[in-house]
Motif scaffolding. Structure first.
Motif, PDB file in Angstrom:
ATOM      1  N   SER A 146       0.827  -1.217   0.000  1.00  0.00           N
ATOM      2  CA  SER A 146       0.000   0.000   0.000  1.00  0.00           C
ATOM      3  C   SER A 146       0.854   1.257   0.000  1.00  0.00           C
ATOM      4  N   TYR A 148       2.995   4.086  -1.463  1.00  0.00           N
ATOM      5  CA  TYR A 148       3.374   4.782  -2.698  1.00  0.00           C
ATOM      6  C   TYR A 148       3.711   6.218  -2.322  1.00  0.00           C
ATOM      7  N   HIS A 150       5.747  10.240  -3.689  1.00  0.00           N
ATOM      8  CA  HIS A 150       6.227  11.200  -4.694  1.00  0.00           C
ATOM      9  C   HIS A 150       7.453  11.889  -4.130  1.00  0.00           C
ATOM     10  N   PRO A 196      -9.888   0.739   6.805  1.00  0.00           N
ATOM     11  CA  PRO A 196      -8.520   1.111   6.459  1.00  0.00           C
ATOM     12  C   PRO A 196      -8.119   2.402   7.162  1.00  0.00           C
ATOM     13  N   MET A 198      -5.453   5.115   6.544  1.00  0.00           N
ATOM     14  CA  MET A 198      -4.410   5.587   5.649  1.00  0.00           C
ATOM     15  C   MET A 198      -3.581   6.676   6.317  1.00  0.00           C
ATOM     16  N   TYR A 200      -1.375   9.624   5.365  1.00  0.00           N
ATOM     17  CA  TYR A 200      -1.008  10.483   4.243  1.00  0.00           C
ATOM     18  C   TYR A 200      -0.070  11.562   4.780  1.00  0.00           C
ATOM     19  N   ASP A 202       2.399  14.824   3.816  1.00  0.00           N
ATOM     20  CA  ASP A 202       3.082  15.795   2.965  1.00  0.00           C
ATOM     21  C   ASP A 202       3.789  16.804   3.865  1.00  0.00           C
ATOM     22  N   SER A 203       4.443  17.796   3.243  1.00  0.00           N
ATOM     23  CA  SER A 203       5.321  18.671   4.023  1.00  0.00           C
ATOM     24  C   SER A 203       4.570  19.578   4.984  1.00  0.00           C
ATOM     25  N   SER A 204       3.228  19.603   4.884  1.00  0.00           N
ATOM     26  CA  SER A 204       2.465  20.380   5.869  1.00  0.00           C
ATOM     27  C   SER A 204       2.322  19.622   7.185  1.00  0.00           C
ATOM     28  N   ASN A 253       8.949  18.770  -1.285  1.00  0.00           N
ATOM     29  CA  ASN A 253       7.995  18.471  -2.353  1.00  0.00           C
ATOM     30  C   ASN A 253       7.515  17.025  -2.310  1.00  0.00           C
ATOM     31  N   VAL A 255       5.696  13.393  -0.906  1.00  0.00           N
ATOM     32  CA  VAL A 255       4.453  12.868  -0.330  1.00  0.00           C
ATOM     33  C   VAL A 255       4.651  11.374  -0.088  1.00  0.00           C
ATOM     34  N   CYS A 257       2.470   7.800   1.245  1.00  0.00           N
ATOM     35  CA  CYS A 257       1.176   7.206   1.592  1.00  0.00           C
ATOM     36  C   CYS A 257       1.364   5.755   2.012  1.00  0.00           C
ATOM     37  N   THR A 259      -1.086   2.463   4.143  1.00  0.00           N
ATOM     38  CA  THR A 259      -2.364   2.151   4.773  1.00  0.00           C
ATOM     39  C   THR A 259      -2.266   0.948   5.703  1.00  0.00           C
TER      40      THR A 259
ATOM     41  N   TYR B 148      -4.609  -1.277  -5.376  1.00  0.00           N
ATOM     42  CA  TYR B 148      -4.074  -2.599  -5.059  1.00  0.00           C
ATOM     43  C   TYR B 148      -5.231  -3.463  -4.622  1.00  0.00           C
ATOM     44  N   ARG B 178      -1.441  11.772  -5.836  1.00  0.00           N
ATOM     45  CA  ARG B 178      -0.474  11.906  -4.743  1.00  0.00           C
ATOM     46  C   ARG B 178       0.323  13.200  -4.825  1.00  0.00           C
ATOM     47  N   HIS B 181      -0.399  18.123  -3.350  1.00  0.00           N
ATOM     48  CA  HIS B 181       0.196  19.113  -2.444  1.00  0.00           C
ATOM     49  C   HIS B 181       1.360  19.859  -3.104  1.00  0.00           C
ATOM     50  N   PRO B 182       2.369  19.146  -3.640  1.00  0.00           N
ATOM     51  CA  PRO B 182       3.432  19.903  -4.305  1.00  0.00           C
ATOM     52  C   PRO B 182       2.952  20.708  -5.510  1.00  0.00           C
ATOM     53  N   PRO B 196      -6.968  12.592   1.523  1.00  0.00           N
ATOM     54  CA  PRO B 196      -7.149  11.401   0.697  1.00  0.00           C
ATOM     55  C   PRO B 196      -8.525  10.784   0.950  1.00  0.00           C
TER      56      PRO B 196
END
Lengths: 270, 270
Positions: A146, A148, A150, A196, A198, A200, A202-204, A253, A255, A257, A259, B148, B178, B181-182, B196
């Protein structure tokens, strides 16, 4: 069962498991609490990473926490004592040969354990038998398939695949999270509900960037470097690039993810 | 921009987009509503799949919905009229050359559009310019790399990869979810918040098994069969096995997971 435990038992690994529980505790446990007086079996408590949360969230419930490893149990005992918790007892036991009569527990809790077992359905059947009729079982597992992120990176996906393969070679399944519904159903449990969870990042969310992307997930992958190279399933360049690329997903920049899956079911009344 | 639209414009495809909106409307739109009197730009409305929901959820807001395709706009107009909605007007326009003064709109909404654009950041900048200071932009995108399932299948993953590659060849990005955000941050938008929206489907959810696993996701993959074979990026045996395996995840022991990403940001007050 425990011999193939892919994460090992060393102190840094314990710290990682602790970081993990600390960061994810809200996400995974906000809806786990047990009524006063109820008896709860925690199967595969390890070093007690989840035990502290369980016992704190349900101070009037009584927890029996079992594990195959005496070393882990000793640590778990120390931590529970240091936290001043008095509603937990520990026992060295195998899930497939529990030293309790059928129907002994009101609830069963099992977290990050099935992924390491060769026969998860058999384990779930045994745990179901330990439940009184109508008692509930809560199962939490991750799923490395699960993950993935960026920037995407083939090397990073290769490095993750190494952990999945090592765990498979040890008899486990690192992608078991997605299978909880069929597994619990096959084991004869009733009213299986999977939720589930998840993560998530990011930079925040700097706390999750540090606590999850870096210190939980990437550190876990990094931790199998030697085993993966010894097993000959990856070269050092690809693996190291993969780990670097995973750390890059923690950049400004990036991200990430992932789960977790939490299932609740019951033994049924039959 | 629109020429490479990978899903095509045929009626069955429109039905699929409609099925998709019908099944996912709660998940994606429960928290999208606009105050009475506010002006909202829907960029890339297509055949109006999201427009109906938007206009119904915010009956006192005024929607301006633009698309590059006159054919799609004609369908969208018919559907909005059939639904008796009077708070929507349509215009043929390109996101990168909007026929509106800067700061014309209180809010912008864009859904399943950026994934098809060669320059999503440029599009976001243009949409940001259309916003008044402090106005919000809402972006929803899927991410095919978030899919998935169980039973896992290499052929199914190959079939999905075909859609990802075709979309890339057409200048788009099927794994853009994904990256919201960036992308929004790079486009200069403020207070970017990404949420998400995971679709988790097991056999206890027959409506989602039918409406999402089969009729939305697998039908979408099935829909690129001819293009994938023509492009020579897969053989018919593997592709067809992949589609069969995707349908198998809708069986009684199957599980299917997919995540949409919804971002809300604002233009800032500078």
């Amino acid at each position: 069962m425990g011999r193939g435990y892919v994460h090992g038992y060393d102190p840094r690994e314990n710290e990682r498991l602790q970081d993990q529980a600390g960061t994810l505790v809200e996400l995974l446990h906000w809806d786990t609490s047990y009524p006063g007086g109820s008896s709860v079996l925690e199967a595969g408590c390890g070093v007690g990473a989840q035990t502290l949360t369980l016992a704190r969230n349900s101070p009037e419930a009584r927890f029996t926490c079992v594990d195959l490893s005496e070393v882990s149990l000793a640590q778990a005992r120390r931590r529970v004592a240091a936290a001043g918790l008095t509603n937990v007892q520990f026992q060295n036991a195998d899930i497939l040969a529990l030293p309790y009569e059928a129907g002994s527990f009101d609830h069963v809790f099992v977290c990050f354990v099935l992924e390491h077992l060769r026969r998860p359905v058999e384990a779930l059947r045994a745990l179901g038998t330990a439940l009184r009729p109508g008692g509930t079982i809560t199962v939490i597992e991750g799923d490395h398939g699960s993950a993935y992120f960026h920037p995407d990176s083939e090397a990073a996906r290769e490095a993750i695949r190494c952990l999945v393969e090592l765990q498979r070679a040890a008899g486990g399944n690192a992608m078991i999270g997605r299978e909880l519904h069929p597994l619990l159903t096959t084991a004869g449990l009733s009213e299986v509900h999977v939720s589930p969870r998840m993560v998530y990042v990011d930079s925040s969310k700097p706390d999750l960037v540090d606590g999850f992307t870096k210190k939980t997930f990437t550190a876990m992958i990094e931790g199998v470097r030697e085993s993966a190279l010894e097993a000959g399933i990856v070269g050092p360049e690809v693996f190291d690039r993969g780990v670097r690329d995973l750390y890059a997903t923690a950049g400004s920049n990036g991200v990430f993810c992932y789960t977790f899956f939490k299932a609740v079911a019951n033994r049924g009344w039959a």
